[in-house]
Design a protein around this motif. Sequence first.
Motif, mmCIF file in Angstrom:
data_model
loop_
_atom_site.group_PDB
_atom_site.id
_atom_site.type_symbol
_atom_site.label_atom_id
_atom_site.label_comp_id
_atom_site.label_asym_id
_atom_site.label_seq_id
_atom_site.Cartn_x
_atom_site.Cartn_y
_atom_site.Cartn_z
ATOM 1 N N ILE A 280 0.849 -1.189 0.000
ATOM 2 C CA ILE A 280 0.000 0.000 0.000
ATOM 3 C C ILE A 280 0.887 1.242 0.000
ATOM 4 O O ILE A 280 1.836 1.335 0.780
ATOM 5 C CB ILE A 280 -0.915 -0.017 1.245
ATOM 6 C CG1 ILE A 280 -1.897 -1.188 1.137
ATOM 7 C CG2 ILE A 280 -1.656 1.294 1.405
ATOM 8 C CD1 ILE A 280 -2.409 -1.683 2.464
ATOM 9 N N ILE A 281 0.600 2.185 -0.884
ATOM 10 C CA ILE A 281 1.381 3.426 -0.928
ATOM 11 C C ILE A 281 0.927 4.347 0.206
ATOM 12 O O ILE A 281 -0.252 4.649 0.330
ATOM 13 C CB ILE A 281 1.208 4.140 -2.282
ATOM 14 C CG1 ILE A 281 1.822 3.304 -3.408
ATOM 15 C CG2 ILE A 281 1.845 5.525 -2.255
ATOM 16 C CD1 ILE A 281 1.558 3.861 -4.792
ATOM 17 N N HIS A 282 1.880 4.761 1.039
ATOM 18 C CA HIS A 282 1.598 5.739 2.089
ATOM 19 C C HIS A 282 2.281 7.033 1.669
ATOM 20 O O HIS A 282 3.500 7.112 1.622
ATOM 21 C CB HIS A 282 2.162 5.238 3.426
ATOM 22 C CG HIS A 282 1.685 6.014 4.613
ATOM 23 N ND1 HIS A 282 1.494 7.383 4.588
ATOM 24 C CD2 HIS A 282 1.356 5.629 5.869
ATOM 25 C CE1 HIS A 282 1.074 7.784 5.772
ATOM 26 N NE2 HIS A 282 0.983 6.748 6.564
ATOM 27 N N LYS A 283 1.492 8.049 1.382
ATOM 28 C CA LYS A 283 2.049 9.279 0.817
ATOM 29 C C LYS A 283 2.868 10.083 1.830
ATOM 30 O O LYS A 283 3.552 11.038 1.454
ATOM 31 C CB LYS A 283 0.921 10.137 0.236
ATOM 32 C CG LYS A 283 0.285 9.507 -1.006
ATOM 33 C CD LYS A 283 -0.759 10.403 -1.639
ATOM 34 C CE LYS A 283 -1.280 9.828 -2.950
ATOM 35 N NZ LYS A 283 -2.016 8.571 -2.758
ATOM 36 N N ASP A 284 2.806 9.726 3.109
ATOM 37 C CA ASP A 284 3.595 10.437 4.108
ATOM 38 C C ASP A 284 4.902 9.723 4.418
ATOM 39 O O ASP A 284 5.451 9.850 5.513
ATOM 40 C CB ASP A 284 2.783 10.625 5.404
ATOM 41 C CG ASP A 284 1.645 11.610 5.214
ATOM 42 O OD1 ASP A 284 1.662 12.326 4.207
ATOM 43 O OD2 ASP A 284 0.739 11.658 6.065
ATOM 44 N N GLN A 285 5.419 8.971 3.454
ATOM 45 C CA GLN A 285 6.723 8.340 3.600
ATOM 46 C C GLN A 285 7.775 9.190 2.903
ATOM 47 O O GLN A 285 7.559 9.672 1.797
ATOM 48 C CB GLN A 285 6.743 6.958 2.924
ATOM 49 C CG GLN A 285 6.205 5.821 3.770
ATOM 50 C CD GLN A 285 6.319 4.514 2.998
ATOM 51 O OE1 GLN A 285 5.713 4.367 1.947
ATOM 52 N NE2 GLN A 285 7.087 3.586 3.514
ATOM 53 N N MET A 286 8.939 9.337 3.552
ATOM 54 C CA MET A 286 10.053 10.009 2.894
ATOM 55 C C MET A 286 10.356 9.323 1.559
ATOM 56 O O MET A 286 10.657 9.975 0.542
ATOM 57 C CB MET A 286 11.286 9.960 3.808
ATOM 58 C CG MET A 286 12.496 10.673 3.258
ATOM 59 S SD MET A 286 12.391 12.481 3.371
ATOM 60 C CE MET A 286 12.743 12.727 5.116
#
Length: 374
Positions: free
Chosen positions: A227-233
Amino acid sequence: MDENNEELYCIGCGAKIQSDDPTQPGYTPESAIKKGLESEGLYCQRCFRLRHYNEVSDVSLTDDDFLALLNQIGSADALIVNVVDVFDFNGSLIPGIHRFVGNNPVLMVANKEDLLPRSLKRSKLKDWVRQRANAEGIHPVDVIMTSATKQHALKDLLKAIEKYRKGRDVYVVGVTNVGKSTLINQIIKNSTGMQDLITTSRFPGTTLDKIEIPLDDGKMIVDTPGIIHKDQMAHYLSAKELRLATPQKEVRPKVYQLASGQTLFFGGLARFDLIAGPAQRNGVTVYMENNLQIHRTKLEKADDLFSRHQGGLLQPPTTKELEQFPPLERFEFKIREKSDIVFEGLGWVTVKEGTIVAGYAPKGVGVLRRKAMI
């Protein structure tokens, strides 16, 4: 694609074949498409590696697919194995997962512990992971510290899975870049009777592909898409830049003696200000990727230096990546006990009591304080 621009589909999972993005479903190198068409058996790269090498690779989900996946997990009767990154706990949490797991138990696996300094007590970190999980509404039945690449504590993980699943299926979930697929591959290699038995199927009512690894009692370990988490560096960097920014080997501490009003830049990704300290020189210890460039300057010059040199002197990111790189957001802390200022996805800076500091990270990426681990 072929010369006629005909739409092609993987005969394994049914995904539309594409050659642009290796992280998306249906990815196949151009050279493999030609070979597949000639042999009348076109598989995407993921299905090809699964079919020939029993090797699982991750693909990323869109938001709609993500919600469909969580609904499927919530309606299952299973043990949920949630893989997170010890260097990026908040960034590797699945948004809203606590609302979807229902009554299913959650076993939390904190991956990449081999990158942590040996002087850091694992029991302290395990307690911190549990506390952070609880604060986010997840109450894991256990926390296992592991390294998928080094196979640390793999047997402990397998024992814990057997203990907590109680005859049920096991769903392995995680965001991208946490090492979930590497962990699944190690489970396959280290569990007897699993070779050549991996199957794929669809989540009911969706187009989502799942990989099933049979267990001895007829139940399954189900590997779900990442799952893509947009708050990842990691979301803002290319694979090459990511290797320069995130720890690749055990991090070595770097000590800096800072006067009040001095700043450290971590490439062009993050920033640390020592606003005020009790001594003329205040020791801070940085735990980040050993090759990440760190630049020191005066606080009064920091804004100007950053605006002129991010993407050049201060990189990663490169100038090419600056277009999609968000502005830095500031977090200020008054330190009353020895603490770690954690930059999610990068590492942390240990500071002494009596200081006032600020941490900056790309907007959406967390900076938080915790009691010092070392």
